[in-house]
Design an enzyme around this catalytic site. Structure first.
Site, PDB file in Angstrom:
ATOM      1  N   ASP A 180       0.825  -1.214   0.000  1.00 54.79           N
ATOM      2  CA  ASP A 180       0.000   0.000   0.000  1.00 54.79           C
ATOM      3  C   ASP A 180       0.860   1.265   0.000  1.00 54.79           C
ATOM      4  O   ASP A 180       0.690   2.150   0.855  1.00 54.79           O
ATOM      5  CB  ASP A 180      -0.925   0.025   1.214  1.00 54.79           C
ATOM      6  CG  ASP A 180      -1.688  -1.275   1.386  1.00 54.79           C
ATOM      7  OD1 ASP A 180      -2.176  -1.812   0.374  1.00 54.79           O
ATOM      8  OD2 ASP A 180      -1.786  -1.771   2.524  1.00 54.79           O
ATOM      9  N   GLU A 195     -11.521   0.717  -2.422  1.00 59.11           N
ATOM     10  CA  GLU A 195     -10.810   1.091  -1.199  1.00 59.11           C
ATOM     11  C   GLU A 195      -9.555   1.883  -1.566  1.00 59.11           C
ATOM     12  O   GLU A 195      -9.404   2.343  -2.690  1.00 59.11           O
ATOM     13  CB  GLU A 195     -10.425  -0.176  -0.412  1.00 59.11           C
ATOM     14  CG  GLU A 195      -9.559  -1.136  -1.195  1.00 59.11           C
ATOM     15  CD  GLU A 195      -9.316  -2.456  -0.486  1.00 59.11           C
ATOM     16  OE1 GLU A 195      -9.865  -2.645   0.616  1.00 59.11           O
ATOM     17  OE2 GLU A 195      -8.574  -3.290  -1.038  1.00 59.11           O
TER      18      GLU A 195
END
Length: 502
Positions: free
Chosen positions: A26, A194
């Site tokens: 991420d 997301e």
């Protein structure tokens, strides 16, 4: 002595992907002047929130961590696999670096520093609650401040939607209850929307967000003239005809000369979420075009010329402490271990499951193919063990075990129920041990000055939202037994080892 390790820099003005073949999950990145900084998810690992630095978006080094320990202290005394620090956002505003990060079981938090090396402030709760994930702040030139975040269904019962809040300019509080601005359930084919990143370009507010899941998903971009929408969107990066599955969740970064780039991850199972760098441009219709027409590139001209060829260290001589590539599986205690002319780990009580061992010292698998070697001395009573491990949802390790009859070299594997011997032989108090990791995470555990394979090949597996870890540990099965394990320099080299005795 630090050994050179893999860089994605080809040395001819080009680079190859991934630029970081390790679990920098991420990723989020920014430019400040001529310097680039990156952070990533760290989950249960301590220290958390790694900070990396680059001058060209290709060559990266670790310069520190924003979280020395995880809070609440008591709850992170044991490994919280799958919990801890999820996808963070890194920004620079008003002379300060800020990281807003989620703990999916507790809420959204912010920490800041004048210098990315630190010190970083004690994290401040921005919004509490379960299932709040993937926050990203935005400051606008007209004085506005906003925050977008996603939702984790495992905690909140909902997901596939993005919420925007007004935020105080100093990022100390949210000023409203928030509003869902993009509902993935209303978008055909969307699932698990997301990982949003919030930007402004000209008159448009932009939210870059992935969907479709980490192994098969894609990257979308959404735009609106108002931070609260309505937003229109399109897919801007997908696997297409490449071998880069699920390319998504990352950061749009520009260079000082105005070129645009996109950093994102690819899930590679036991290696975790490796980082790719894509060229990016703005099309005539005003939408971003990432990679080669929306598909990932395997290589490209570098964004700019920067510093020396570099990559995060994997090897460690433990001459001046434990390197920043290492982390514990829970908040560490001073008596767990220390390093000066080598690494000494205390043999601490354990039930034998390395996945739940707080004092396992681990690092990311540093390349697709690599070899790791070290020298181990076990100075402890019966029941003590120490070794070199590869730990995911399953694990294997090679090392020494003290028994009532002496010392054994052991190779043990846990793939189903209990940990079991895969090989065992008499040994001395000192042993040369190592592991060769081949494509796909196939591990051959080795011993001897002239390495020979011990036992069968072990297939590494990913952990809970993370790749497998290369770990060092020392334990005892007897509360009355103490002692230490001493590890010599850990030597790590990239590439296949070739033949060795079988």
């Amino acid at each position: 002595m630090k050994q050179p390790h893999r860089s994605a820099d080809n040395g001819d003005g080009t680079y190859r992907n991934p630029v970081l073949h390790a679990d920098w999950s991420d990723p989020d990145a920014i430019r400040v002047g001529d310097d680039f900084y990156m952070t990533a998810s760290s989950f249960h690992r301590v220290p958390g929130l790694p900070i990396l630095h680059s001058r060209d978006l290709v060559n990266w080094t670790i310069i520190g961590h924003a979280l020395a320990r995880l809070e609440p202290e008591a709850e992170f005394q044991a490994p919280q696999r799958g919990g801890g620090v999820w996808a963070p956002a890194l920004r620079h505003h008003g002379g300060r670096f800020r990281i807003v990060y989620p703990d999916p079981d507790r809420g959204l938090f912010v920490t800041s520093a004048e210098d990315p090396v630190g010190p970083w402030t004690v994290p401040h709760a921005l919004k509490t609650g379960k299932g709040l994930i993937d926050p990203c702040p935005l400051w606008t030139e007209d004085g506005g401040a906003y925050l977008v975040h996603g939702w984790a269904k495992s905690r909140a019962g909902i997901n596939n939607r993005l919420t925007v809040h007004r935020m105080s300019p100093d990022a100390t509080e949210l000023l409203d209850e928030g509003a869902v601005v993009i509902d993935g359930d209303a978008l055909p084919g969307y699932r698990t929307l997301e990982g949003p990143k919030f930007y402004r370009r000209g008159e448009w507010y932009w939210i870059f967000a992935p969907a479709g899941g980490v192994t098969e998903g894609w990257q979308s971009a959404f735009r609106s003239r108002d931070p609260f929408g309505p937003y229109e969107g399109r897919i801007v990066l997908a696997q297409g005809g490449t071998d880069v599955n699920g390319p998504h969740q990352g950061a749009w970064v520009d260079t000082a000369d105005g070129s645009d780039w996109f950093l994102h991850f690819q899930d590679k199972g036991p290696y975790g979420r490796v980082v790719h760098l894509q060229p990016m441009r703005w099309g005539e219709d005003g939408w971003p075009v990432i990679g080669d027409g929306g598909e990932p590139v395997a290589s490209h001209a570098k964004p700019c010329e920067g510093g020396p060829v570099a990559a995060p260290d994997a090897a460690d001589d433990f001459a001046t402490g434990i390197g920043p590539q290492w982390s514990w599986q829970a908040n560490p205690e001073p008596h767990w271990g220390n390093a000066d002319s080598g690494l000494r780990l205390a043999c601490l009580p354990s039930d034998g499951d390395l996945r739940l061992l707080p004092n396992l010292l681990g690092q990311r698998l540093p390349a697709e193919r690599f070899q790791a070697r070290t020298l181990l001395r076990l100075d402890a009573g019966p029941g003590a063990r120490a070794g070199l491990a590869v730990v995911g949802d399953t694990y294997a390790w090679i090392g020494l075990e003290r028994t009532e009859n002496g010392v054994d070299l052991v190779y043990r594997v846990r793939e189903g129920g209990a940990e079991e011997d895969a090989a065992r032989e008499p040994a001395d108090d000192v042993a040369a041990i190592g592991v060769d990791v081949d494509a796909g995470g196939r591990c051959r555990f080795l011993t001897g000055a002239v390495p020979r394979q011990v036992g069968p090949v072990f297939q590494a597996t990913e952990g809970r939202w993370v790749g497998a870890a290369l770990g060092l540990f020392a334990t005892t099965a007897d509360l009355l037994v103490s002692g230490t394990a001493e590890f010599g320099p850990l030597r790590v080299t990239e590439g296949r080892a070739g033949d060795y005795e079988g």
